[in-house]
Design a protein around this motif. Structure first.
Motif, PDB file in Angstrom:
ATOM      1  N   ALA A 196       0.828  -1.206   0.000  1.00 37.28           N
ATOM      2  CA  ALA A 196       0.000   0.000   0.000  1.00 37.28           C
ATOM      3  C   ALA A 196       0.861   1.255   0.000  1.00 37.28           C
ATOM      4  O   ALA A 196       0.546   2.242  -0.685  1.00 37.28           O
ATOM      5  N   LEU A 197       1.960   1.223   0.748  1.00 37.21           N
ATOM      6  CA  LEU A 197       2.856   2.378   0.807  1.00 37.21           C
ATOM      7  C   LEU A 197       3.505   2.630  -0.552  1.00 37.21           C
ATOM      8  O   LEU A 197       3.634   3.789  -0.982  1.00 37.21           O
ATOM      9  N   PHE A 198       3.900   1.577  -1.241  1.00 33.74           N
ATOM     10  CA  PHE A 198       4.530   1.731  -2.554  1.00 33.74           C
ATOM     11  C   PHE A 198       3.570   2.373  -3.547  1.00 33.74           C
ATOM     12  O   PHE A 198       3.940   3.289  -4.306  1.00 33.74           O
ATOM     13  N   LYS A 199       2.306   1.925  -3.519  1.00 35.37           N
ATOM     14  CA  LYS A 199       1.320   2.495  -4.440  1.00 35.37           C
ATOM     15  C   LYS A 199       1.038   3.960  -4.113  1.00 35.37           C
ATOM     16  O   LYS A 199       0.844   4.784  -5.014  1.00 35.37           O
ATOM     17  N   ALA A 200       1.020   4.274  -2.819  1.00 33.00           N
ATOM     18  CA  ALA A 200       0.656   5.637  -2.415  1.00 33.00           C
ATOM     19  C   ALA A 200       1.797   6.631  -2.574  1.00 33.00           C
ATOM     20  O   ALA A 200       1.560   7.846  -2.546  1.00 33.00           O
ATOM     21  N   SER A 201       3.020   6.143  -2.733  1.00 33.78           N
ATOM     22  CA  SER A 201       4.167   7.063  -2.754  1.00 33.78           C
ATOM     23  C   SER A 201       4.961   6.983  -4.060  1.00 33.78           C
ATOM     24  O   SER A 201       6.162   7.223  -4.073  1.00 33.78           O
ATOM     25  N   ARG A 202       4.288   6.656  -5.144  1.00 28.64           N
ATOM     26  CA  ARG A 202       4.980   6.579  -6.442  1.00 28.64           C
ATOM     27  C   ARG A 202       5.615   7.924  -6.817  1.00 28.64           C
ATOM     28  O   ARG A 202       6.658   7.963  -7.457  1.00 28.64           O
ATOM     29  N   ASP A 203       4.975   9.009  -6.418  1.00 33.05           N
ATOM     30  CA  ASP A 203       5.495  10.338  -6.765  1.00 33.05           C
ATOM     31  C   ASP A 203       6.361  10.931  -5.654  1.00 33.05           C
ATOM     32  O   ASP A 203       6.813  12.069  -5.761  1.00 33.05           O
ATOM     33  N   ASP A 204       6.579  10.159  -4.585  1.00 31.90           N
ATOM     34  CA  ASP A 204       7.352  10.665  -3.446  1.00 31.90           C
ATOM     35  C   ASP A 204       8.232   9.535  -2.902  1.00 31.90           C
ATOM     36  O   ASP A 204       7.895   8.881  -1.914  1.00 31.90           O
ATOM     37  N   PRO A 205       9.370   9.285  -3.563  1.00 33.50           N
ATOM     38  CA  PRO A 205      10.235   8.171  -3.142  1.00 33.50           C
ATOM     39  C   PRO A 205      10.691   8.275  -1.680  1.00 33.50           C
ATOM     40  O   PRO A 205      10.844   7.251  -1.003  1.00 33.50           O
ATOM     41  N   MET A 206      10.898   9.486  -1.174  1.00 36.40           N
ATOM     42  CA  MET A 206      11.342   9.626   0.211  1.00 36.40           C
ATOM     43  C   MET A 206      10.269   9.145   1.194  1.00 36.40           C
ATOM     44  O   MET A 206      10.586   8.598   2.253  1.00 36.40           O
ATOM     45  N   GLN A 207       9.015   9.354   0.838  1.00 33.00           N
ATOM     46  CA  GLN A 207       7.940   8.853   1.690  1.00 33.00           C
ATOM     47  C   GLN A 207       8.012   7.330   1.793  1.00 33.00           C
ATOM     48  O   GLN A 207       7.830   6.755   2.876  1.00 33.00           O
ATOM     49  N   PHE A 208       8.296   6.672   0.668  1.00 35.13           N
ATOM     50  CA  PHE A 208       8.404   5.214   0.682  1.00 35.13           C
ATOM     51  C   PHE A 208       9.626   4.770   1.479  1.00 35.13           C
ATOM     52  O   PHE A 208       9.539   3.825   2.287  1.00 35.13           O
ATOM     53  N   ILE A 209      10.744   5.436   1.300  1.00 32.56           N
ATOM     54  CA  ILE A 209      11.964   5.049   2.016  1.00 32.56           C
ATOM     55  C   ILE A 209      11.774   5.194   3.526  1.00 32.56           C
ATOM     56  O   ILE A 209      12.138   4.303   4.301  1.00 32.56           O
ATOM     57  N   THR A 210      11.192   6.298   3.938  1.00 29.19           N
ATOM     58  CA  THR A 210      10.961   6.527   5.369  1.00 29.19           C
ATOM     59  C   THR A 210       9.979   5.515   5.942  1.00 29.19           C
ATOM     60  O   THR A 210      10.216   4.909   6.995  1.00 29.19           O
TER      61      THR A 210
END
Length: 333
Positions: free
Chosen positions: A289-303
């Motif tokens: 779910a996090l990967f889908k929601a943060s496609r435009d924000d890689p830092m959000q996914f990394i954090t």
């Protein structure tokens, strides 16, 4: 309106019907069937699933206050008050929550005196041991830091208070746990007679300490990146961590008499392994779910991925604790 999962719906029901707010664990305790009578006196078979709820507070006002009376029961009285046989059986299998923890310097001497009174058969053991050898009491005190740290972490992820204050609470509990672990390692080196093999003592306290270290790492990561909102799966994993810590706190006193408590310890370690498997599933769901929601924000996914990783490691460490306890039962019961 957001659709609630089953354990979230159970928490909503607890609030609406009794004014109890808390942190639900997504892994069910059990379920039962019963015949529910409708207003037209028609009966319909209903399926009910029970979930653990770590209570945060009981409110003076709640939606159904005028329809119900809220009362607290002892476990025995609660089991006697219900009619459904399966629910009665499930309640009878509950155990009281662990007592609130304090600083180890205050907890350990009191626990030691009380333990000697409750377990006179261990008198020979305590007479042989130097006064510094307090392994059972140290295990129990450390387990209390796990409960306090887990509850602090869950409150943090559920928005139950100031984030920085919750992080500082976890840090304090981790420091308390380190002090107890240090005492255990010192005692292992200087005490001639120990309740278990020295390696078993150090392995058990080490895995317990790893669990709260990972809680501390989770809090530090949240503070470092300034995260203020958390995914539902993160909150669910924190509920599992609270449940795991409470299980360990119940298990520690049972180590005093492995023969008498082997069956219950087997149940508790089985529960720890069960919820660890469920946590893995929630972790994977959360990452997707996090990967889908943060496609435009890689830092959000990394954090978010780092927070998920720490939460997963916390639960993994509780599974390690379960394996250590199982090893003790196999070797010494």
């Amino acid at each position: 309106m957001r659709c609630h999962s089953l354990h979230e719906a159970a928490a909503v029901e607890a609030y609406e019907e009794a004014g109890v707010r808390g942190i639900p664990c997504p892994t069910a305790l059990g379920n039962f069937m019963y015949w529910k009578t409708k207003r037209a006196r028609l009966s319909q078979q209903a399926s009910v699933t029970l979930y653990p709820l770590a209570v945060v507070e009981q409110l003076d006002d709640w939606p159904e206050r005028d329809q119900r009376t809220a009362r607290w029961f002892s476990l025995a009285d609660a089991a006697a008050a219900v009619d459904e046989p399966e629910l009665k059986r499930l309640i009878a299998g509950f155990r009281p929550p662990p007592a609130p923890s304090g600083l180890a310097s205050r907890v350990l001497p009191a626990l030691q005196t009380r333990a000697r009174r409750r377990f006179p058969v261990l008198g020979w053991f305590h007479r042989l041991m130097p006064s510094q050898g307090r392994f059972f009491e140290q295990f129990e005190a450390h387990a209390q830091t796990l409960v306090a740290g887990a509850e602090g972490l869950a409150r943090l992820l559920h928005g139950e208070g100031d984030i920085q204050a919750m992080i500082e609470e976890i840090v304090r509990r981790e420091h308390d746990a380190d002090d107890i672990t240090r005492e255990v390692l010192q005692d292992v080196r200087r005490v001639f007679v120990t309740p278990f093999d020295r390696s078993a003592i150090t392995d058990l306290i080490g895995t317990m300490d790893d669990a709260i270290d990972q809680m501390n790492q989770t809090g530090n990561t949240i503070g470092l990146y300034g995260v203020t909102s958390f995914e539902p799966q993160m909150r669910d994993m924190s509920g599992i961590i609270v449940e795991a810590a409470r299980i360990v706190a119940e298990a520690m006193p049972l180590l005093r008499s492995l023969n008498d408590n082997a069956a219950r310890l087997h149940e508790l370690t089985g529960r720890l392994i069960q919820i660890e498997g469920h946590a893995d599933h929630i972790h994977d769901q959360g990452l997707r779910a996090l990967f889908k929601a943060s496609r435009d924000d890689p830092m959000q996914f990394i954090t978010g991925k780092e927070i998920y990783s720490h939460l997963e490691r916390v639960v993994d460490k509780f599974e390690d604790v379960a394996n250590e306890i199982q090893g003790l039962v196999i070797d010494h019961a």
